[in-house]
Design an enzyme around this catalytic site. Sequence first.
Site, PDB file in Angstrom:
ATOM      1  N   SER A 113       0.806  -1.221   0.000  1.00  0.00           N
ATOM      2  CA  SER A 113       0.000   0.000   0.000  1.00  0.00           C
ATOM      3  C   SER A 113       0.840   1.273   0.000  1.00  0.00           C
ATOM      4  O   SER A 113       0.344   2.345  -0.332  1.00  0.00           O
ATOM      5  CB  SER A 113      -0.940   0.019   1.207  1.00  0.00           C
ATOM      6  OG  SER A 113      -0.220   0.132   2.414  1.00  0.00           O
ATOM      7  N   LYS A 132       1.337   3.816   7.126  1.00  0.00           N
ATOM      8  CA  LYS A 132       0.618   4.814   6.324  1.00  0.00           C
ATOM      9  C   LYS A 132       1.270   6.185   6.483  1.00  0.00           C
ATOM     10  O   LYS A 132       2.042   6.436   7.414  1.00  0.00           O
ATOM     11  CB  LYS A 132      -0.853   4.907   6.761  1.00  0.00           C
ATOM     12  CG  LYS A 132      -1.684   3.671   6.434  1.00  0.00           C
ATOM     13  CD  LYS A 132      -1.959   3.539   4.953  1.00  0.00           C
ATOM     14  CE  LYS A 132      -2.843   2.348   4.635  1.00  0.00           C
ATOM     15  NZ  LYS A 132      -2.120   1.070   4.741  1.00  0.00           N
TER      16      LYS A 132
END
Length: 207
Positions: free
Chosen positions: A124, A161
Amino acid sequence: MSTIVVDTAAKHNQHGGVRAGAGRKARIAGPKIVKRIPVSLIPAVEHLMNQLVATPLRPAQHLPADCWKIADNLTRLNIPLATETIPAGFPSPAEPYISDYLDFNQYLIKNQAATIAVRCGGDSMQDAGISRNDLLIIDRSLTPKHRDIVMADLGNEFTIKRLYKLDNSRIELHSENSSQSYPNFSLKEGDTLAIVGVVTYVIKHIR
């Protein structure tokens, strides 16, 4: 010694009712107790309480089962460091001498007691240069800033993230992979995000 009010387990006040909006506003919501602490520690405790009020971010209490804790006593290994940078495009003559020596323990680890290493388990964050199975150095002592890459505890899973601190104190965690669709996480009012630490280095296996 002095006294300061700190949070503890909930206890109900049994002496009379409470009028909405009445009384002095607490700096941190929740029941309180009076606890004795040294006078010298009051500034540090007040600073911590102000930080808790100013941001919904909080340190994570748990770590992934497969994280690596950096050893308490690090060995020292000096690697020769060349004077010149090496271009990736056109070759250039190398300097015939060494300018310095580099110890990777000292270079990668700023706070030994607060540093862990984890392997990235997904793609991601590929556009940020982080790929599956990359080794990430995580410093738990750093205060996460806007646009830091962080390791976060979402309650039922850990994730890597990009942290965004938006207007009106909103916090979001963004994925960075333009070739695939990965979710972002947005914290609603009342949500509390647990930050494990800030990613400081990415180590890739090339061969």
